[in-house]
Design an enzyme around this catalytic site. Structure first.
Site, PDB file in Angstrom:
ATOM      1  N   MET A  48     -18.881  -3.329  -1.538  1.00  0.00           N
ATOM      2  CA  MET A  48     -18.890  -2.001  -2.157  1.00  0.00           C
ATOM      3  C   MET A  48     -18.270  -2.091  -3.547  1.00  0.00           C
ATOM      4  SD  MET A  48     -17.317   0.232   0.999  1.00  0.00           S
ATOM      5  CE  MET A  48     -16.669  -0.827   2.247  1.00  0.00           C
TER       6      MET A  48
ATOM      7  N   GLU B 185      -3.072   6.244  -1.833  1.00  0.00           N
ATOM      8  CA  GLU B 185      -3.236   7.457  -2.654  1.00  0.00           C
ATOM      9  C   GLU B 185      -4.525   8.191  -2.259  1.00  0.00           C
ATOM     10  OE1 GLU B 185      -2.500   4.388  -3.941  1.00  0.00           O
ATOM     11  OE2 GLU B 185      -0.391   4.866  -4.161  1.00  0.00           O
TER      12      GLU B 185
ATOM     13  N   PRO C 277     -13.834   6.019   9.476  1.00  0.00           N
ATOM     14  CA  PRO C 277     -12.753   6.144  10.457  1.00  0.00           C
ATOM     15  C   PRO C 277     -12.521   4.850  11.243  1.00  0.00           C
ATOM     16  CG  PRO C 277     -14.096   8.113  10.485  1.00  0.00           C
ATOM     17  CD  PRO C 277     -14.790   7.140   9.566  1.00  0.00           C
ATOM     18  N   GLN C 278     -13.599   4.176  11.645  1.00  0.00           N
ATOM     19  CA  GLN C 278     -13.427   2.931  12.409  1.00  0.00           C
ATOM     20  C   GLN C 278     -12.793   1.841  11.547  1.00  0.00           C
ATOM     21  OE1 GLN C 278     -16.258   1.799  15.411  1.00  0.00           O
ATOM     22  NE2 GLN C 278     -16.456  -0.239  14.526  1.00  0.00           N
ATOM     23  N   GLU C 279     -13.234   1.767  10.282  1.00  0.00           N
ATOM     24  CA  GLU C 279     -12.662   0.767   9.369  1.00  0.00           C
ATOM     25  C   GLU C 279     -11.158   1.012   9.204  1.00  0.00           C
ATOM     26  OE1 GLU C 279     -14.637   0.472   5.590  1.00  0.00           O
ATOM     27  OE2 GLU C 279     -12.971  -0.622   4.661  1.00  0.00           O
ATOM     28  N   ARG C 280     -10.786   2.275   9.038  1.00  0.00           N
ATOM     29  CA  ARG C 280      -9.363   2.583   8.805  1.00  0.00           C
ATOM     30  C   ARG C 280      -8.539   2.368  10.060  1.00  0.00           C
ATOM     31  NH1 ARG C 280     -11.144   7.126   4.457  1.00  0.00           N
ATOM     32  NH2 ARG C 280     -11.493   5.528   2.887  1.00  0.00           N
TER      33      ARG C 280
ATOM     34  N   LEU D 161      16.748  -9.274   6.220  1.00  0.00           N
ATOM     35  CA  LEU D 161      17.664  -9.741   7.266  1.00  0.00           C
ATOM     36  C   LEU D 161      17.581 -11.255   7.472  1.00  0.00           C
ATOM     37  CD1 LEU D 161      17.269  -6.821   9.822  1.00  0.00           C
ATOM     38  CD2 LEU D 161      19.239  -7.286   8.352  1.00  0.00           C
TER      39      LEU D 161
ATOM     40  N   ILE E   8     -19.220  -7.044   3.490  1.00  0.00           N
ATOM     41  CA  ILE E   8     -19.739  -5.785   2.947  1.00  0.00           C
ATOM     42  C   ILE E   8     -19.229  -5.631   1.520  1.00  0.00           C
ATOM     43  CG2 ILE E   8     -17.953  -4.426   4.172  1.00  0.00           C
ATOM     44  CD1 ILE E   8     -20.242  -2.165   4.166  1.00  0.00           C
TER      45      ILE E   8
ATOM     46  N   PHE F 243     -13.763  -8.701  -5.109  1.00  0.00           N
ATOM     47  CA  PHE F 243     -12.808  -8.589  -3.986  1.00  0.00           C
ATOM     48  C   PHE F 243     -13.509  -8.540  -2.626  1.00  0.00           C
ATOM     49  CE2 PHE F 243     -10.316  -5.712  -7.146  1.00  0.00           C
ATOM     50  CZ  PHE F 243      -9.801  -6.812  -7.808  1.00  0.00           C
TER      51      PHE F 243
END
Ligand SMILES: Cc1cc2nc3c(=O)[nH]c(=O)nc-3n(C[C@H](O)[C@H](O)[C@H](O)COP(=O)(O)OP(=O)(O)OC[C@H]3O[C@@H](n4cnc5c(N)ncnc54)[C@H](O)[C@@H]3O)c2cc1C
Length: 378
Positions: A126, A368, A241-244, A338, A124, A157
């Protein structure tokens, strides 16, 4: 660990089979894929055969008709195994849902079966060189000329950009209308005038191909419009919402895995004649991280339940992405410390986990932008 009630026995069987699949078909090849800058076609086709691609697509188009918990398991396990090169999350959780949510019956029958088998890899597009966070400012145009759109512009990207056979491209069909002039076009990779730029050299996720895409007078039939003209921005907002959540699930999967590897390491490694684990600093660091991961896991599972019920809103998904991706980076950083100098060596998974984690706070809406969305709703 507190029990995870979001999954049932059948889900756990899928978890077991994806783990076995990754151990056999991905982990042994991943270092080579990192050098190649992309994974093999074969792993897509094998994953397709096993039903790991697009499990939520309904059976009439060749899918399993499963719910998003299947995708969640695949995202968690791929990140936990450090197999960040395989762009299945972008394909199954982000790109393909646009086709089955907004496509015509003809488009669905044409593309979905091959998306499920792995014969078609999707992307996709954008982001553009001039704009990422501010999606309304994209400049790529698709202007109607008879029965075709003529597409001009460039994207940057783009995950799966080199391997993609089909790209959902965000375009302006009416540049005078701002976001209301935005549409989604399905563009096949072999169209004249569509060029893939170079595979970009990244800080992490080195086995995942990420590309520039160029469109120069590309003719695209108007049948390739996805949904309605001018509705592209609304569709993007709907799917976010699903992507995030998909990104958040991977983040927690990775964080848990890095913590586990670190516990194993500090039990073995000695300094001043005693295991690193015996130092209070080590114990307190790991205890803090474990506590934070547990609370992130509970929140993410709740978001997953909400998504499956069709109730996950943008603000909650933004909180989930913000919290989990910031935590993933923190866990990778503290755990790398560590490991001492070994943590800085590429052959140690914690080094890769550190590098791979960093982009999770940037793509899919930066931290952000997540804060901006959350604050706006207060
Ligand atoms: C590995 C990788 C894979 C990607 N995959 C895809 C893909 O498949 N498809 C796709 O379309 N894109 C993809 N992207 C692009 C990604 O979504 C963008 O990089 C991201 O949205 C940020 O846009 P930008 O890079 O233009 O940064 P900018 O928008 O230029 O932002 C730069 C900085 O300014 C901050 N900023 C911007 N606006 C505000 C504001 N209003 N308030 C406060 N701070 C702000 C940002 O948070 C960031 O820190 C990918 C990127 C990477 C690195």
């Amino acid at each position: 660990m507190i029990p995870r009630t979001v999954f049932d026995e059948e889900h756990e069987m899928v978890r077991d089979s994806i783990r076995k699949f990754l151990a056999k078909e991905a982990i042994p090849y991943h270092a080579q894929w990192e050098k190649d800058g992309q994974v093999s076609r074969e792993v897509w086709l094998k994953g397709g055969e096993q039903g790991f691609l697009c499990p939520t697509v309904p059976e009439e188009y060749g899918g399993l008709g499963a719910d998003f918990r299947y995708n969640a398991i695949i995202a968690e396990e791929a990140w936990a195994a450090g197999c960040t090169g395989i762009g299945w999350g972008l394909h199954s959780d982000i790109a393909v849902p646009y086709i089955y949510n907004y496509g015509t019956e003809e488009q669905k029958h044409k593309y979905l079966p091959k998306c499920i088998s792995g014969e078609i890899i999707t992307a996709i597009a954008m982001t553009e060189p001039g704009t990422g966070s501010d999606l309304q400012s994209i400049k790529t145009t698709a202007i109607l000329d008879g029965d075709d759109y003529i597409v001009n512009g460039s994207k940057i990207f783009i995950t799966n950009g080199q391997m993609a056979d089909l790209v959902i491209v965000v375009v302006k069909t009416d540049p005078s209308k701002g976001s209301k002039g935005t549409s989604l076009l399905l563009i096949e990779a072999d169209r004249d005038g569509f060029d893939k730029g170079k595979n970009l050299d990244k800080l992490g996720m080195k086995a995942q191909d990420t590309s520039e895409l160029f469109f120069h007078d590309v003719r695209v039939p108007k049948e390739n419009l996805l949904g309605q003209e001018g509705m592209g921005f609304a569709y993007l907002m709907q799917e976010l919402p699903q992507e995030r959540l998909s990104i958040a699930l991977g983040a927690v999967g990775a964080a848990e895995s890095v913590l586990k590897q670190t516990v194993d390491y500090v039990r073995e490694r000695k300094a001043f004649g005693t295991p690193i684990m015996s130092f209070q600093n080590t114990q307190f660091k790991l205890a803090e991280l474990d506590t934070e991961i547990t609370s992130a896991r509970v929140f993410t599972d709740r978001c997953l339940e909400l998504l499956v019920d069709g109730k996950l809103d943008t603000v909650t998904a933004s909180k989930c992405k913000l919290l989990t991706t910031e935590l993933q980076c923190k866990v990778a950083d503290e755990c790398l410390q560590l490991f001492g100098g070994y943590g800085f060596m590429w052959e140690y998974p914690v080094a890769k986990a550190y590098a791979d984690a960093r982009v999770q706070r940037i793509y899919g809406g930066s931290s952000e932008i997540m804060k901006y969305i959350i604050a706006r709703a207060l």
